[in-house]
Design a protein around this motif. Structure first.
Motif, short mmCIF file in Angstrom:
data_model
loop_
_atom_site.label_atom_id
_atom_site.label_comp_id
_atom_site.label_asym_id
_atom_site.label_seq_id
_atom_site.Cartn_x
_atom_site.Cartn_y
_atom_site.Cartn_z
N ASP A 172 9.43 -11.78 2.09
CA ASP A 172 8.54 -11.04 1.18
C ASP A 172 7.97 -9.84 1.92
O ASP A 172 7.52 -9.96 3.06
CB ASP A 172 7.40 -11.94 0.70
CG ASP A 172 6.67 -11.36 -0.50
OD1 ASP A 172 6.34 -10.15 -0.46
OD2 ASP A 172 6.42 -12.09 -1.46
N ILE A 173 7.99 -8.68 1.27
CA ILE A 173 7.50 -7.46 1.89
C ILE A 173 6.02 -7.56 2.27
O ILE A 173 5.55 -6.88 3.18
CB ILE A 173 7.74 -6.24 0.95
CG1 ILE A 173 7.63 -4.94 1.74
CG2 ILE A 173 6.78 -6.26 -0.24
CD1 ILE A 173 8.12 -3.73 0.98
N LYS A 181 5.62 -3.41 -8.60
CA LYS A 181 5.23 -3.75 -7.23
C LYS A 181 4.36 -2.67 -6.61
O LYS A 181 3.44 -2.96 -5.86
CB LYS A 181 6.47 -3.98 -6.37
CG LYS A 181 7.13 -5.33 -6.60
CD LYS A 181 8.02 -5.72 -5.45
CE LYS A 181 8.50 -7.16 -5.62
NZ LYS A 181 9.26 -7.64 -4.45
N ILE A 182 4.68 -1.41 -6.92
CA ILE A 182 3.88 -0.31 -6.39
C ILE A 182 2.46 -0.36 -6.95
O ILE A 182 1.48 -0.24 -6.21
CB ILE A 182 4.55 1.05 -6.71
CG1 ILE A 182 5.87 1.18 -5.94
CG2 ILE A 182 3.62 2.21 -6.35
CD1 ILE A 182 6.68 2.39 -6.32
N ILE A 183 2.35 -0.56 -8.25
CA ILE A 183 1.03 -0.64 -8.89
C ILE A 183 0.25 -1.84 -8.38
O ILE A 183 -0.94 -1.75 -8.07
CB ILE A 183 1.18 -0.69 -10.43
CG1 ILE A 183 1.73 0.64 -10.96
CG2 ILE A 183 -0.17 -1.01 -11.09
CD1 ILE A 183 2.13 0.60 -12.42
N PHE A 237 11.68 1.00 -0.32
CA PHE A 237 10.31 1.49 -0.21
C PHE A 237 10.17 2.51 0.92
O PHE A 237 9.42 3.48 0.79
CB PHE A 237 9.34 0.32 0.01
CG PHE A 237 8.96 -0.39 -1.26
CD1 PHE A 237 7.90 0.08 -2.03
CD2 PHE A 237 9.66 -1.50 -1.71
CE1 PHE A 237 7.55 -0.55 -3.22
CE2 PHE A 237 9.32 -2.13 -2.89
CZ PHE A 237 8.26 -1.66 -3.65
N LEU A 238 10.87 2.29 2.01
CA LEU A 238 10.82 3.23 3.13
C LEU A 238 11.40 4.59 2.74
O LEU A 238 11.01 5.63 3.28
CB LEU A 238 11.59 2.65 4.32
CG LEU A 238 11.68 3.49 5.59
CD1 LEU A 238 10.30 3.93 6.07
CD2 LEU A 238 12.41 2.72 6.68
N MET A 281 10.95 4.43 -7.56
CA MET A 281 9.54 4.32 -7.93
C MET A 281 9.39 3.83 -9.37
O MET A 281 8.44 3.10 -9.69
CB MET A 281 8.85 5.67 -7.72
CG MET A 281 8.83 6.10 -6.27
SD MET A 281 8.20 7.79 -6.01
CE MET A 281 6.46 7.54 -6.34
N VAL A 282 10.31 4.22 -10.23
CA VAL A 282 10.29 3.76 -11.63
C VAL A 282 10.69 2.29 -11.70
O VAL A 282 10.02 1.47 -12.36
CB VAL A 282 11.23 4.61 -12.50
CG1 VAL A 282 11.39 3.99 -13.89
CG2 VAL A 282 10.70 6.03 -12.62
#
Length: 278
Positions: free
Chosen positions: A146-147, A70-72, A196-197, A64-65
Protein backbone atom coordinates in the motif's frame (compact mmCIF):
# COMPACT_ATOMS: atom_id res chain seq x y z
CA UNK A 1 3.00 22.22 -44.10
CA UNK A 2 0.40 23.06 -41.40
CA UNK A 3 -1.63 19.89 -42.10
CA UNK A 4 1.54 17.76 -42.20
CA UNK A 5 2.75 19.23 -38.90
CA UNK A 6 -0.61 18.51 -37.26
CA UNK A 7 -0.73 14.95 -38.64
CA UNK A 8 2.79 14.13 -37.44
CA UNK A 9 2.08 15.74 -34.06
CA UNK A 10 -0.98 13.52 -33.61
CA UNK A 11 1.06 10.41 -34.50
CA UNK A 12 3.67 11.33 -31.87
CA UNK A 13 0.92 12.03 -29.31
CA UNK A 14 -0.70 8.63 -29.90
CA UNK A 15 2.69 6.98 -29.38
CA UNK A 16 3.12 8.96 -26.15
CA UNK A 17 -0.32 8.07 -24.82
CA UNK A 18 0.24 4.37 -25.48
CA UNK A 19 3.77 4.14 -24.07
CA UNK A 20 3.96 6.66 -21.19
CA UNK A 21 3.05 4.18 -18.45
CA UNK A 22 4.34 1.02 -20.11
CA UNK A 23 7.92 -0.04 -19.25
CA UNK A 24 9.10 0.56 -22.83
CA UNK A 25 10.19 4.26 -22.82
CA UNK A 26 7.71 6.79 -24.16
CA UNK A 27 10.44 9.34 -24.95
CA UNK A 28 12.42 6.66 -26.74
CA UNK A 29 9.45 5.65 -28.86
CA UNK A 30 8.65 9.26 -29.70
CA UNK A 31 12.25 9.79 -30.83
CA UNK A 32 12.18 6.62 -32.93
CA UNK A 33 8.85 7.43 -34.56
CA UNK A 34 9.94 11.06 -34.92
CA UNK A 35 13.04 9.94 -36.82
CA UNK A 36 10.97 7.67 -39.06
CA UNK A 37 8.44 10.39 -39.99
CA UNK A 38 11.03 13.23 -39.96
CA UNK A 39 9.18 15.14 -37.24
CA UNK A 40 12.11 17.47 -36.52
CA UNK A 41 12.38 18.41 -40.19
CA UNK A 42 8.69 19.34 -40.30
CA UNK A 43 8.35 21.08 -36.93
CA UNK A 44 11.83 22.45 -36.18
CA UNK A 45 14.23 21.11 -33.58
CA UNK A 46 13.18 23.50 -30.78
CA UNK A 47 9.50 22.65 -31.11
CA UNK A 48 10.13 18.90 -31.49
CA UNK A 49 12.15 18.65 -28.25
CA UNK A 50 9.68 20.78 -26.31
CA UNK A 51 6.66 18.97 -27.76
CA UNK A 52 7.97 15.50 -26.87
CA UNK A 53 8.33 16.55 -23.23
CA UNK A 54 5.25 18.71 -22.73
CA UNK A 55 2.67 16.33 -24.23
CA UNK A 56 3.74 13.80 -21.61
CA UNK A 57 1.96 16.07 -19.16
CA UNK A 58 -1.28 15.27 -20.99
CA UNK A 59 -0.76 11.60 -20.16
CA UNK A 60 0.06 12.50 -16.55
CA UNK A 61 -3.22 14.40 -16.21
CA UNK A 62 -4.93 11.17 -17.30
CA UNK A 63 -3.41 9.53 -14.21
CA UNK A 64 -4.68 12.37 -12.04
CA UNK A 65 -8.18 11.78 -13.43
CA UNK A 66 -8.05 8.00 -13.03
CA UNK A 67 -6.62 8.18 -9.50
CA UNK A 68 -8.56 11.26 -8.45
CA UNK A 69 -10.20 9.45 -5.53
CA UNK A 70 -6.85 8.48 -4.02
CA UNK A 71 -5.46 11.96 -4.62
CA UNK A 72 -8.48 13.62 -2.99
CA UNK A 73 -8.40 11.13 -0.09
CA UNK A 74 -4.71 11.85 0.49
CA UNK A 75 -5.54 15.55 0.77
CA UNK A 76 -8.54 14.98 3.03
CA UNK A 77 -6.45 12.69 5.25
CA UNK A 78 -3.34 14.83 5.08
CA UNK A 79 -2.49 14.37 8.75
CA UNK A 80 -3.12 10.63 8.82
CA UNK A 81 -1.07 9.63 5.78
CA UNK A 82 -1.38 12.20 2.97
CA UNK A 83 1.51 14.42 3.99
CA UNK A 84 3.81 11.42 4.44
CA UNK A 85 2.78 9.97 1.06
CA UNK A 86 3.40 13.16 -0.90
CA UNK A 87 6.58 13.91 1.05
CA UNK A 88 8.01 10.56 -0.03
CA UNK A 89 6.89 11.13 -3.62
CA UNK A 90 8.81 14.42 -3.61
CA UNK A 91 11.83 12.65 -2.10
CA UNK A 92 11.67 10.16 -4.98
CA UNK A 93 11.33 13.02 -7.47
CA UNK A 94 14.42 14.98 -6.33
CA UNK A 95 17.32 12.82 -7.66
CA UNK A 96 16.19 12.92 -11.29
CA UNK A 97 15.15 16.57 -11.00
CA UNK A 98 18.56 17.67 -9.75
CA UNK A 99 20.63 15.53 -12.11
CA UNK A 100 18.27 16.24 -15.01
CA UNK A 101 18.85 20.00 -14.76
CA UNK A 102 22.62 19.41 -14.76
CA UNK A 103 22.79 17.09 -17.79
CA UNK A 104 19.71 18.07 -19.85
CA UNK A 105 21.63 19.84 -22.62
CA UNK A 106 24.13 16.98 -22.96
CA UNK A 107 21.37 14.37 -23.16
CA UNK A 108 19.46 16.30 -25.84
CA UNK A 109 22.62 16.83 -27.89
CA UNK A 110 24.02 13.31 -27.66
CA UNK A 111 21.22 10.84 -26.90
CA UNK A 112 18.07 12.04 -28.70
CA UNK A 113 18.53 9.67 -31.64
CA UNK A 114 17.32 6.22 -32.63
CA UNK A 115 20.68 4.45 -32.10
CA UNK A 116 21.08 5.74 -28.51
CA UNK A 117 17.46 4.88 -27.76
CA UNK A 118 18.01 1.35 -29.06
CA UNK A 119 20.91 0.83 -26.66
CA UNK A 120 18.76 2.16 -23.81
CA UNK A 121 15.95 -0.22 -24.74
CA UNK A 122 18.31 -3.20 -24.60
CA UNK A 123 19.99 -2.21 -21.32
CA UNK A 124 16.68 -1.34 -19.69
CA UNK A 125 15.12 -4.56 -20.96
CA UNK A 126 17.88 -6.66 -19.45
CA UNK A 127 17.55 -4.82 -16.12
CA UNK A 128 13.79 -5.41 -16.15
CA UNK A 129 14.23 -9.13 -16.84
CA UNK A 130 16.83 -9.62 -14.08
CA UNK A 131 15.05 -7.53 -11.45
CA UNK A 132 11.66 -9.10 -12.10
CA UNK A 133 13.12 -12.61 -11.87
CA UNK A 134 15.09 -12.11 -8.65
CA UNK A 135 13.18 -9.40 -6.76
CA UNK A 136 9.51 -9.13 -7.79
CA UNK A 137 8.51 -12.29 -5.91
CA UNK A 138 11.15 -12.16 -3.17
CA UNK A 139 9.68 -12.29 0.35
CA UNK A 140 6.17 -11.72 -1.01
CA UNK A 141 4.64 -11.87 2.46
CA UNK A 142 6.91 -9.01 3.59
CA UNK A 143 6.42 -6.75 0.56
CA UNK A 144 4.96 -3.27 0.96
CA UNK A 145 1.58 -3.37 -0.81
CA UNK A 146 0.00 0.00 0.00
CA UNK A 147 1.34 3.42 -0.96
CA UNK A 148 0.39 4.63 2.53
CA UNK A 149 3.06 2.33 4.00
CA UNK A 150 6.01 3.22 1.79
CA UNK A 151 9.08 4.40 3.72
CA UNK A 152 11.92 6.90 3.20
CA UNK A 153 14.47 4.29 2.07
CA UNK A 154 12.08 2.89 -0.53
CA UNK A 155 11.15 6.34 -1.84
CA UNK A 156 14.78 7.46 -2.17
CA UNK A 157 15.79 4.15 -3.76
CA UNK A 158 13.02 4.37 -6.34
CA UNK A 159 13.98 7.99 -7.00
CA UNK A 160 17.60 7.01 -7.64
CA UNK A 161 16.44 4.38 -10.12
CA UNK A 162 14.35 7.03 -11.89
CA UNK A 163 17.62 8.81 -12.74
CA UNK A 164 18.26 6.01 -15.26
CA UNK A 165 15.25 7.22 -17.23
CA UNK A 166 17.01 10.47 -18.09
CA UNK A 167 18.63 8.44 -20.86
CA UNK A 168 16.06 8.01 -23.67
CA UNK A 169 15.19 4.35 -24.09
CA UNK A 170 15.66 3.37 -20.45
CA UNK A 171 12.02 4.19 -19.55
CA UNK A 172 10.85 6.04 -16.48
CA UNK A 173 8.19 3.43 -15.78
CA UNK A 174 10.59 0.50 -16.15
CA UNK A 175 13.28 2.15 -14.02
CA UNK A 176 10.97 3.11 -11.16
CA UNK A 177 9.15 -0.24 -11.13
CA UNK A 178 12.51 -2.05 -11.05
CA UNK A 179 13.63 0.16 -8.18
CA UNK A 180 10.39 -0.49 -6.31
CA UNK A 181 10.83 -4.27 -6.66
CA UNK A 182 14.40 -4.11 -5.38
CA UNK A 183 13.29 -2.08 -2.36
CA UNK A 184 10.53 -4.50 -1.40
CA UNK A 185 7.36 -3.23 -3.06
CA UNK A 186 4.68 -5.44 -4.62
CA UNK A 187 4.10 -5.26 -8.38
CA UNK A 188 0.81 -3.40 -7.93
CA UNK A 189 2.40 -0.81 -5.62
CA UNK A 190 5.45 -0.52 -7.89
CA UNK A 191 3.20 0.46 -10.81
CA UNK A 192 1.02 2.71 -8.67
CA UNK A 193 3.94 4.55 -7.09
CA UNK A 194 5.43 4.98 -10.57
CA UNK A 195 2.17 6.61 -11.68
CA UNK A 196 2.11 9.02 -8.73
CA UNK A 197 5.80 9.83 -9.08
CA UNK A 198 5.12 10.79 -12.69
CA UNK A 199 2.97 13.72 -11.51
CA UNK A 200 5.72 15.97 -10.03
CA UNK A 201 8.29 14.56 -12.47
CA UNK A 202 6.44 15.53 -15.62
CA UNK A 203 5.02 18.78 -14.24
CA UNK A 204 8.59 19.78 -13.38
CA UNK A 205 10.02 18.61 -16.70
CA UNK A 206 7.29 20.38 -18.68
CA UNK A 207 7.71 23.63 -16.77
CA UNK A 208 11.49 23.48 -17.24
CA UNK A 209 11.09 22.82 -20.95
CA UNK A 210 8.47 25.55 -21.49
CA UNK A 211 10.56 28.16 -19.68
CA UNK A 212 13.76 27.22 -21.50
CA UNK A 213 12.41 27.03 -25.05
CA UNK A 214 13.17 29.63 -27.72
CA UNK A 215 9.78 30.59 -29.18
CA UNK A 216 11.07 33.03 -31.80
CA UNK A 217 10.39 30.67 -34.73
CA UNK A 218 7.10 29.28 -33.45
CA UNK A 219 3.93 29.81 -35.47
CA UNK A 220 0.20 29.58 -34.81
CA UNK A 221 0.33 26.08 -36.31
CA UNK A 222 2.86 25.05 -33.67
CA UNK A 223 0.47 26.20 -30.96
CA UNK A 224 -2.45 24.26 -32.45
CA UNK A 225 -0.27 21.15 -32.83
CA UNK A 226 0.78 21.35 -29.17
CA UNK A 227 -2.82 21.70 -27.92
CA UNK A 228 -4.12 18.87 -30.11
CA UNK A 229 -1.18 16.63 -29.20
CA UNK A 230 -1.73 17.31 -25.50
CA UNK A 231 -5.39 16.28 -25.76
CA UNK A 232 -4.65 13.17 -27.84
CA UNK A 233 -1.98 11.99 -25.37
CA UNK A 234 -4.45 12.54 -22.51
CA UNK A 235 -7.27 10.55 -24.15
CA UNK A 236 -5.08 7.66 -25.29
CA UNK A 237 -3.43 7.38 -21.84
CA UNK A 238 -6.86 7.19 -20.19
CA UNK A 239 -7.50 3.98 -22.10
CA UNK A 240 -4.04 2.45 -21.78
CA UNK A 241 -3.50 2.73 -18.00
CA UNK A 242 -6.51 0.57 -17.15
CA UNK A 243 -5.45 -2.04 -19.71
CA UNK A 244 -1.90 -2.03 -18.29
CA UNK A 245 -3.07 -2.61 -14.72
CA UNK A 246 -5.29 -5.51 -15.86
CA UNK A 247 -2.31 -6.95 -17.74
CA UNK A 248 -0.15 -6.85 -14.58
CA UNK A 249 -2.74 -8.90 -12.70
CA UNK A 250 -2.34 -11.78 -15.17
CA UNK A 251 1.09 -11.59 -16.79
CA UNK A 252 4.73 -10.82 -15.89
CA UNK A 253 6.51 -7.77 -17.29
CA UNK A 254 9.18 -9.86 -18.99
CA UNK A 255 7.10 -9.65 -22.18
CA UNK A 256 7.75 -5.90 -22.31
CA UNK A 257 11.46 -6.63 -21.82
CA UNK A 258 11.45 -9.07 -24.75
CA UNK A 259 9.66 -6.48 -26.88
CA UNK A 260 12.26 -3.84 -25.96
CA UNK A 261 15.19 -6.05 -26.90
CA UNK A 262 13.70 -7.30 -30.18
CA UNK A 263 12.62 -3.84 -31.37
CA UNK A 264 16.02 -2.39 -30.39
CA UNK A 265 17.96 -4.99 -32.37
CA UNK A 266 15.71 -4.39 -35.37
CA UNK A 267 16.26 -0.64 -35.10
CA UNK A 268 20.05 -0.99 -34.84
CA UNK A 269 19.99 -3.08 -38.04
CA UNK A 270 17.83 -0.47 -39.82
CA UNK A 271 20.13 2.35 -38.66
CA UNK A 272 23.23 0.53 -39.90
CA UNK A 273 21.54 -0.11 -43.22
CA UNK A 274 20.76 3.64 -43.40
CA UNK A 275 17.05 2.86 -43.70
CA UNK A 276 16.52 5.03 -40.61
CA UNK A 277 18.67 8.16 -40.37
CA UNK A 278 20.09 9.35 -37.04
Amino acid sequence: MEVLLLLKSVIIAIVEGITEFLPVSSTGHMIIVGDIINFVETSGVNFAHMYEIVIQLGAIIAIMVLYRKKIIDSIIHLKEYGFKMWFYIIIAFLPSAIIGVLVDDIIKAKLFNTFSVSLGLIIGGIILLVVEKYFSTKNVDKQTCDIKNINFKQALGIGCFQVLSLCPGMSRSSSTISGAWIFGCSTKLAAEFSFFLAIPTMIGASAYELLGTDYSNFTFSHGIALIVGFLVAFLVALLVVDIFMKFLRKYPMKYFAYYRIVIAILLIVLVNLNIIKV
